[in-house]
Design a protein around this motif. Sequence first.
Motif, PDB file in Angstrom:
ATOM      1  N   ALA A  13      36.411  30.272  47.658  1.00 42.22           N
ATOM      2  CA  ALA A  13      37.685  30.585  48.337  1.00 42.22           C
ATOM      3  C   ALA A  13      37.421  31.234  49.685  1.00 42.22           C
ATOM      4  CB  ALA A  13      38.548  31.493  47.457  1.00 42.22           C
ATOM      5  N   ALA A  14      36.435  32.124  49.741  1.00 40.99           N
ATOM      6  CA  ALA A  14      36.108  32.784  51.017  1.00 40.99           C
ATOM      7  C   ALA A  14      35.619  31.763  52.031  1.00 40.99           C
ATOM      8  CB  ALA A  14      35.046  33.862  50.785  1.00 40.99           C
ATOM      9  N   ILE A  31      35.062  27.515  36.055  1.00 44.92           N
ATOM     10  CA  ILE A  31      34.220  27.960  37.157  1.00 44.92           C
ATOM     11  C   ILE A  31      34.000  29.460  37.027  1.00 44.92           C
ATOM     12  CG2 ILE A  31      34.144  28.178  39.675  1.00 44.92           C
ATOM     13  CD1 ILE A  31      35.825  25.563  39.687  1.00 44.92           C
ATOM     14  N   PRO A  32      32.750  29.914  37.098  1.00 43.08           N
ATOM     15  CA  PRO A  32      32.513  31.362  37.034  1.00 43.08           C
ATOM     16  C   PRO A  32      33.297  32.077  38.151  1.00 43.08           C
ATOM     17  CG  PRO A  32      30.441  30.156  36.893  1.00 43.08           C
ATOM     18  CD  PRO A  32      31.506  29.151  37.231  1.00 43.08           C
ATOM     19  N   ARG A  33      33.831  33.251  37.828  1.00 39.32           N
ATOM     20  CA  ARG A  33      34.708  33.922  38.786  1.00 39.32           C
ATOM     21  C   ARG A  33      34.042  34.138  40.135  1.00 39.32           C
ATOM     22  NH1 ARG A  33      35.734  39.034  36.528  1.00 39.32           N
ATOM     23  NH2 ARG A  33      34.525  40.140  38.097  1.00 39.32           N
ATOM     24  N   VAL A  47      36.438  28.520  52.138  1.00 35.70           N
ATOM     25  CA  VAL A  47      37.582  27.704  52.593  1.00 35.70           C
ATOM     26  C   VAL A  47      38.380  28.469  53.645  1.00 35.70           C
ATOM     27  CG1 VAL A  47      39.645  26.421  51.952  1.00 35.70           C
ATOM     28  CG2 VAL A  47      37.811  26.646  50.311  1.00 35.70           C
ATOM     29  N   ALA A  56      34.044  30.971  42.114  1.00 38.70           N
ATOM     30  CA  ALA A  56      35.394  30.624  42.588  1.00 38.70           C
ATOM     31  C   ALA A  56      35.780  31.473  43.796  1.00 38.70           C
ATOM     32  CB  ALA A  56      36.410  30.811  41.463  1.00 38.70           C
ATOM     33  N   LEU A  57      35.451  32.769  43.757  1.00 35.32           N
ATOM     34  CA  LEU A  57      35.852  33.650  44.853  1.00 35.32           C
ATOM     35  C   LEU A  57      35.028  33.370  46.104  1.00 35.32           C
ATOM     36  CD1 LEU A  57      36.391  37.007  42.912  1.00 35.32           C
ATOM     37  CD2 LEU A  57      37.970  35.113  43.301  1.00 35.32           C
TER      38      LEU A  57
END
Lengths: 323, 323
Positions: free
Chosen positions: A206-207, A197-199, A209, A202-203
């Motif tokens: 995460a934000a 997954i491109p960084r 979630v 992914a970030l």
Amino acid sequence: MNDAKTSTTAYAPGSIGNVGPGLDILGLAVAGAGDTVTVRRTGAAGVTILDPGHPELPADPERHTAALAAREVCRLAGANEAIGMELRVQKGLPLAGGQGGSAASAVAGAVAANAVLGQPLCSNEMIQACLTAETLVAGRHADNIAPSLLGGLVLIRSLEPVEVISIPVPPDLWIVLAHPNQTLRTEEGRARLPQQIPRDVALKQAAHVAALVAGSASNDLDLMGRALVDIIAEPARAPLLPGFVEAKAAALLAGALGCSISGSGPTAFAFAATEALALGVARAMGDAYGALGINSHTRVTQPDLAGARLIDRDPQPEVIVCR
Amino acid sequence: MNDAKTSTTAYAPGSIGNVGPGLDILGLAVAGAGDTVTVRRTGAAGVTILDPGHPELPADPERHTAALAAREVCRLAGANEAIGMELRVQKGLPLAGGQGGSAASAVAGAVAANAVLGQPLCSNEMIQACLTAETLVAGRHADNIAPSLLGGLVLIRSLEPVEVISIPVPPDLWIVLAHPNQTLRTEEGRARLPQQIPRDVALKQAAHVAALVAGSASNDLDLMGRALVDIIAEPARAPLLPGFVEAKAAALLAGALGCSISGSGPTAFAFAATEALALGVARAMGDAYGALGINSHTRVTQPDLAGARLIDRDPQPEVIVCR
């Protein structure tokens, strides 16, 4: 409690896995349809299935999550190998529907087995037992098991060791489930997921979630809606699910807070802030599938906050939470 | 408030960016050291710097975050192009220390500029202005800006549009900052980050971020500690930071709830549940660096809950939160 008895029946609710951005880590128990397992202790050793609950489900205890979970409960409890159990399963949840059916069968089997053994296991051990069962049919994730067992919205922080966190849920959260007449095996849905997954993706995920959890915990339905954004699994799976894109657009137009795929599908789910809105969203989603010639079944409900429970003696949950 | 005045001074606290697993998306304002910017309106157009705050910082307003942010505030406010501002910066935070110094300068510059213009911008617009400044020196992320402006623990759900979420912080949360005598440019720290992340790592990290937010919101310090796990940035950056691994081990041994790198380092931070524990952790971390011949400066503090404020007229924050 050590009031072991020879026969008991447990109910476990269905659940939304992968809640929006919460791929593999966030699940929500849903009130209404669920699976029911009756466990009877027998003299003969081993777990057997008298009724698998559906003609397409195996009667082989090595391949049915209810039996696998019951057997794992016996093993983790260190129960005498001579103990035998007979299971009867009633399926209230669709097969391969994305509504947590295999997990609910595992949870109901585990809860009933634990009850006839006198409740030796705590909730994390029960999750462990169900994980062993789910791994065989749906992959090693607990985002259906944990909410089905505990009720409500549950974050899976860790599987090794098992650590799950119950998140408060807004009392006004309404849920729409729209189940189109399609089946999608969980493995097929998983196979589409990208391995890397491109960084930045992914970030961002995460934000979302974390924001969804924060919104739920602070009773902020609008934030939950804005955070119900899945940029990893939904784009990969939507192409496998004819009508999903149209149903989601219709849901949002009808006032849904947000909409995504339940588990790996085919069921789509939406959140709404009132029952009236939820009913309108359900109608809109059904119409959107219908316009494409896809039959669907919609359901308006709320979270199940109680989780799995024994239903032949007590309306309260019987699971002892790990401390 | 439209009580524009010709000169005002703003203070902005330092912050921990990338709080544990919250790479780019979670920041915590830290009480104590901060940057201070005085803005004076002048007749001549444009933003100039009378004092950049440190001999190594540029007096060129195109390269100093305080001036860049002040100019962007003027632009976003649609201020008359003839408006001029003179800035004096006092650096309380280390340069390239990983304590949010460039963000604090931007925030203090923006808050003071906004004040002399009569508070035309709300908080999200201020974050936008500071982002433009930070992008030049530290990359486009708001996990230092937002907490420095708003105080407390802030989740960055989205940059486009800007949406930040303040998370309640446990009153007993103590923070240890250990700043070894090293410098690491933010760009260098970022360059080490992987561009692609294995899916299981991304999902685990997301679970940790959500758990950290849930722990903070529910006043569960132990959960915050267990969730302070960074499996993306910390493994990539730790090799650039001699002594970090040893200092972290010493912190945990001394009773820290958790420990990770502040921003992209070199400062390490730890959480602790009491002041006494925090003091012991600070000593242990300093000793660990010292044993390797690395001088360090440690500091025990708590979150700054107020965020940036004007300090020449009112102790309260002056930022108008976007609704």
